[in-house]
Design a protein around this motif. Sequence first.
Motif, PDB file in Angstrom:
ATOM      1  N   ARG A 133     -16.729  84.554 -54.474  1.00 36.13           N
ATOM      2  CA  ARG A 133     -15.293  84.520 -54.755  1.00 36.13           C
ATOM      3  C   ARG A 133     -14.678  83.293 -54.115  1.00 36.13           C
ATOM      4  NH1 ARG A 133     -10.460  86.633 -52.099  1.00 36.13           N
ATOM      5  NH2 ARG A 133      -8.889  87.168 -53.677  1.00 36.13           N
ATOM      6  N   ARG A 134     -13.880  82.581 -54.894  1.00 37.09           N
ATOM      7  CA  ARG A 134     -13.157  81.429 -54.382  1.00 37.09           C
ATOM      8  C   ARG A 134     -11.698  81.562 -54.781  1.00 37.09           C
ATOM      9  NH1 ARG A 134     -17.088  76.293 -56.042  1.00 37.09           N
ATOM     10  NH2 ARG A 134     -19.058  77.229 -55.408  1.00 37.09           N
ATOM     11  N   GLU A 135     -10.833  81.032 -53.975  1.00 40.08           N
ATOM     12  CA  GLU A 135      -9.415  81.002 -54.311  1.00 40.08           C
ATOM     13  C   GLU A 135      -8.792  79.785 -53.667  1.00 40.08           C
ATOM     14  OE1 GLU A 135      -7.523  83.767 -50.780  1.00 40.08           O
ATOM     15  OE2 GLU A 135      -7.798  84.633 -52.767  1.00 40.08           O
ATOM     16  N   GLY A 136      -7.666  79.378 -54.193  1.00 41.27           N
ATOM     17  CA  GLY A 136      -6.998  78.227 -53.623  1.00 41.27           C
ATOM     18  C   GLY A 136      -5.591  78.082 -54.147  1.00 41.27           C
ATOM     19  N   PRO A 149      -5.374  83.007 -62.923  1.00 41.87           N
ATOM     20  CA  PRO A 149      -4.285  82.651 -62.007  1.00 41.87           C
ATOM     21  C   PRO A 149      -3.624  83.901 -61.456  1.00 41.87           C
ATOM     22  CG  PRO A 149      -3.576  82.404 -64.278  1.00 41.87           C
ATOM     23  CD  PRO A 149      -5.026  82.764 -64.330  1.00 41.87           C
ATOM     24  N   ASP A 150      -3.231  83.836 -60.211  1.00 42.69           N
ATOM     25  CA  ASP A 150      -2.483  84.910 -59.577  1.00 42.69           C
ATOM     26  C   ASP A 150      -1.058  84.897 -60.136  1.00 42.69           C
ATOM     27  OD1 ASP A 150      -1.186  86.631 -57.758  1.00 42.69           O
ATOM     28  OD2 ASP A 150      -2.646  86.141 -56.208  1.00 42.69           O
ATOM     29  N   LEU A 151      -0.546  86.047 -60.520  1.00 44.61           N
ATOM     30  CA  LEU A 151       0.795  86.105 -61.104  1.00 44.61           C
ATOM     31  C   LEU A 151       1.893  86.252 -60.060  1.00 44.61           C
ATOM     32  CD1 LEU A 151       0.215  88.278 -64.294  1.00 44.61           C
ATOM     33  CD2 LEU A 151       0.100  85.801 -64.005  1.00 44.61           C
ATOM     34  N   THR A 152       1.528  86.173 -58.778  1.00 43.74           N
ATOM     35  CA  THR A 152       2.526  86.196 -57.714  1.00 43.74           C
ATOM     36  C   THR A 152       2.710  84.776 -57.186  1.00 43.74           C
ATOM     37  OG1 THR A 152       1.893  88.452 -57.082  1.00 43.74           O
ATOM     38  CG2 THR A 152       3.143  87.163 -55.474  1.00 43.74           C
ATOM     39  N   PRO A 153       3.856  84.145 -57.435  1.00 43.47           N
ATOM     40  CA  PRO A 153       4.042  82.747 -57.005  1.00 43.47           C
ATOM     41  C   PRO A 153       4.138  82.643 -55.489  1.00 43.47           C
ATOM     42  CG  PRO A 153       6.098  83.628 -57.835  1.00 43.47           C
ATOM     43  CD  PRO A 153       5.055  84.688 -58.088  1.00 43.47           C
ATOM     44  N   THR A 154       3.907  81.449 -54.998  1.00 43.30           N
ATOM     45  CA  THR A 154       3.955  81.194 -53.560  1.00 43.30           C
ATOM     46  C   THR A 154       4.783  79.947 -53.295  1.00 43.30           C
ATOM     47  OG1 THR A 154       1.891  79.929 -53.689  1.00 43.30           O
ATOM     48  CG2 THR A 154       1.708  82.269 -53.127  1.00 43.30           C
ATOM     49  N   ILE A 155       5.150  79.788 -52.045  1.00 43.04           N
ATOM     50  CA  ILE A 155       5.825  78.574 -51.574  1.00 43.04           C
ATOM     51  C   ILE A 155       4.872  77.866 -50.628  1.00 43.04           C
ATOM     52  CG2 ILE A 155       7.762  77.642 -50.251  1.00 43.04           C
ATOM     53  CD1 ILE A 155       9.431  79.977 -51.193  1.00 43.04           C
ATOM     54  N   PRO A 183      13.597  72.101 -58.157  1.00 43.38           N
ATOM     55  CA  PRO A 183      13.058  72.946 -57.076  1.00 43.38           C
ATOM     56  C   PRO A 183      13.664  72.595 -55.725  1.00 43.38           C
ATOM     57  CG  PRO A 183      11.470  71.257 -57.688  1.00 43.38           C
ATOM     58  CD  PRO A 183      12.597  71.158 -58.681  1.00 43.38           C
ATOM     59  N   SER A 184      14.020  73.616 -54.986  1.00 43.95           N
ATOM     60  CA  SER A 184      14.476  73.415 -53.615  1.00 43.95           C
ATOM     61  C   SER A 184      13.360  73.702 -52.618  1.00 43.95           C
ATOM     62  CB  SER A 184      15.674  74.329 -53.316  1.00 43.95           C
ATOM     63  OG  SER A 184      15.320  75.685 -53.487  1.00 43.95           O
ATOM     64  N   VAL A 185      12.222  74.158 -53.139  1.00 40.34           N
ATOM     65  CA  VAL A 185      11.035  74.415 -52.320  1.00 40.34           C
ATOM     66  C   VAL A 185       9.833  73.837 -53.052  1.00 40.34           C
ATOM     67  CG1 VAL A 185      11.947  76.504 -51.239  1.00 40.34           C
ATOM     68  CG2 VAL A 185      10.695  76.684 -53.393  1.00 40.34           C
ATOM     69  N   ASN A 186       8.747  73.666 -52.319  1.00 36.74           N
ATOM     70  CA  ASN A 186       7.500  73.201 -52.931  1.00 36.74           C
ATOM     71  C   ASN A 186       6.767  74.403 -53.519  1.00 36.74           C
ATOM     72  OD1 ASN A 186       8.111  70.616 -52.104  1.00 36.74           O
ATOM     73  ND2 ASN A 186       6.801  70.695 -50.296  1.00 36.74           N
ATOM     74  N   LEU A 187       6.910  74.584 -54.821  1.00 34.21           N
ATOM     75  CA  LEU A 187       6.302  75.726 -55.488  1.00 34.21           C
ATOM     76  C   LEU A 187       4.794  75.554 -55.583  1.00 34.21           C
ATOM     77  CD1 LEU A 187       8.823  76.121 -58.448  1.00 34.21           C
ATOM     78  CD2 LEU A 187       8.739  77.473 -56.344  1.00 34.21           C
ATOM     79  N   SER A 188       4.093  76.676 -55.545  1.00 33.58           N
ATOM     80  CA  SER A 188       2.647  76.674 -55.745  1.00 33.58           C
ATOM     81  C   SER A 188       2.238  78.019 -56.319  1.00 33.58           C
ATOM     82  CB  SER A 188       1.897  76.389 -54.432  1.00 33.58           C
ATOM     83  OG  SER A 188       2.135  77.420 -53.484  1.00 33.58           O
ATOM     84  N   CYS A 189       0.995  78.097 -56.732  1.00 34.56           N
ATOM     85  CA  CYS A 189       0.436  79.353 -57.218  1.00 34.56           C
ATOM     86  C   CYS A 189      -1.013  79.418 -56.745  1.00 34.56           C
ATOM     87  CB  CYS A 189       0.521  79.451 -58.745  1.00 34.56           C
ATOM     88  SG  CYS A 189      -0.404  78.167 -59.629  1.00 34.56           S
ATOM     89  N   ARG A 190      -1.621  80.568 -56.926  1.00 36.05           N
ATOM     90  CA  ARG A 190      -3.008  80.746 -56.497  1.00 36.05           C
ATOM     91  C   ARG A 190      -3.904  80.932 -57.707  1.00 36.05           C
ATOM     92  NH1 ARG A 190      -3.646  80.766 -51.365  1.00 36.05           N
ATOM     93  NH2 ARG A 190      -5.768  81.540 -51.442  1.00 36.05           N
ATOM     94  N   ILE A 191      -5.097  80.362 -57.601  1.00 38.34           N
ATOM     95  CA  ILE A 191      -6.108  80.541 -58.637  1.00 38.34           C
ATOM     96  C   ILE A 191      -7.265  81.335 -58.041  1.00 38.34           C
ATOM     97  CG2 ILE A 191      -7.392  78.413 -58.172  1.00 38.34           C
ATOM     98  CD1 ILE A 191      -6.508  79.570 -61.684  1.00 38.34           C
ATOM     99  N   ASN A 192      -7.775  82.286 -58.805  1.00 36.42           N
ATOM    100  CA  ASN A 192      -8.876  83.135 -58.364  1.00 36.42           C
ATOM    101  C   ASN A 192     -10.092  82.856 -59.236  1.00 36.42           C
ATOM    102  OD1 ASN A 192      -7.372  85.225 -56.456  1.00 36.42           O
ATOM    103  ND2 ASN A 192      -6.081  84.891 -58.255  1.00 36.42           N
ATOM    104  N   VAL A 210      -5.275  92.377 -61.241  1.00 42.88           N
ATOM    105  CA  VAL A 210      -6.676  92.093 -61.585  1.00 42.88           C
ATOM    106  C   VAL A 210      -7.164  90.767 -61.000  1.00 42.88           C
ATOM    107  CG1 VAL A 210      -8.149  91.403 -63.531  1.00 42.88           C
ATOM    108  CG2 VAL A 210      -6.945  93.598 -63.586  1.00 42.88           C
ATOM    109  N   PRO A 211      -6.402  89.659 -61.096  1.00 42.23           N
ATOM    110  CA  PRO A 211      -6.938  88.381 -60.596  1.00 42.23           C
ATOM    111  C   PRO A 211      -7.415  88.435 -59.154  1.00 42.23           C
ATOM    112  CG  PRO A 211      -4.978  87.984 -61.898  1.00 42.23           C
ATOM    113  CD  PRO A 211      -5.078  89.459 -61.746  1.00 42.23           C
ATOM    114  N   GLN A 212      -6.663  89.112 -58.286  1.00 43.29           N
ATOM    115  CA  GLN A 212      -7.051  89.183 -56.879  1.00 43.29           C
ATOM    116  C   GLN A 212      -8.245  90.116 -56.653  1.00 43.29           C
ATOM    117  OE1 GLN A 212      -3.877  89.490 -58.312  1.00 43.29           O
ATOM    118  NE2 GLN A 212      -2.483  89.915 -56.602  1.00 43.29           N
ATOM    119  N   ARG A 213      -8.546  90.999 -57.608  1.00 43.34           N
ATOM    120  CA  ARG A 213      -9.545  92.039 -57.389  1.00 43.34           C
ATOM    121  C   ARG A 213     -10.809  91.861 -58.223  1.00 43.34           C
ATOM    122  NH1 ARG A 213      -8.734  97.024 -58.599  1.00 43.34           N
ATOM    123  NH2 ARG A 213      -7.235  96.727 -60.296  1.00 43.34           N
ATOM    124  N   MET A 214     -10.968  90.701 -58.863  1.00 38.79           N
ATOM    125  CA  MET A 214     -12.103  90.542 -59.779  1.00 38.79           C
ATOM    126  C   MET A 214     -13.448  90.730 -59.087  1.00 38.79           C
ATOM    127  SD  MET A 214     -10.940  87.506 -62.393  1.00 38.79           S
ATOM    128  CE  MET A 214     -10.798  86.271 -61.098  1.00 38.79           C
TER     129      MET A 214
END
Length: 319
Positions: free
Chosen positions: A240-243, A179-185, A302-311, A221-225
């Motif tokens: 490489r796949r991500e989502g 998982p990417d450790l940088t959260p997203t909206i 939550p006041s926003v729709n939280l999401s994260c990225r998987i690598n 590391v997750p983004q650069r594997m």
Amino acid sequence: MLRQPVPPTGEELTYVGDDDSEFFRHVHGRSLNTLNTSYLLPSDRDEVKRSEYHHRMLKFVFGGQNYVGPVREALQFGQQRRVLDLGTGGGLWAIEMADEFPRAEVIGIDLAPIQPRDVPPNCTFELCDLDQRSIPYPDGYFDLIHARSMFMGIHNYPRFLREVSRLLRPGGLVILIEPDLTPTIDPSSPAVSSQPDASGWFTFWETYHTCLRRQRIDPTVPQRMADLLVSTGMFENIVRREGNIPVGSWPREPVALTVGQLQWMDYELLLPALRPFFLTVGLPETTVRSLVADAQHDLYHPSVNLSCRINIVHASKRL
């Protein structure tokens, strides 16, 4: 038959008997492993539960499968097929793979004995510190190596990938999932004009990044594997796949909703699980308390729709 880990009724896991001091130590109210004292995520009941949520979430992402890529082709090579699960955690992935591929020998290794005892006959669990120069198996021993959500315990990820290559037979398959450790909206969040705020959530993860770097762990590391696999010169057919993974109950599509709920439950357990890590690297107790509480507020309200990225990356060892 799917076998789920069934922890005992006590507060601690006791798969190793009454005296588990050889395997576990107590740090800031949680049980951690003794094999690698720089790895500061717990090895206890809640962490096994979190491991299960994470496993179930990824199975929904993968359409009910435990893997992506040419796994069946990799396991059709030769007579004896061997699978290695690095950082197996609660062991669910290894157990289900052993059930699906009964002719394969499946080995799961981890820092602590938190896996169930009732497992298929072709599945075994062993203790091993992956953050070392050599993992104790012969060259070319495995047909498939799987590593999921464990880079936080690896100080030298390029060296780790070279060791993975050594363990794989030529043509063998590696699957890396982090998982990417940088959260997203998510773009579906309310418009900026409504002034959504998730500052506690983002501050928590920014602090985690900073503390990982203090521990000499690279949070990118997750983004650069895929690039790191290329740099070894030992792999080919790199895919490489991500989502985006939703966090919470905001998705309307049924599968995405289930994924979001499981990821939410994962995070609910992860936030307090990182308390020993933050305290050990030197953050004051009051700071850690505020970090966790503010992140929990943004998770629960939550006041926003939280999401994260998987690598996700899979690749074959060069012939």
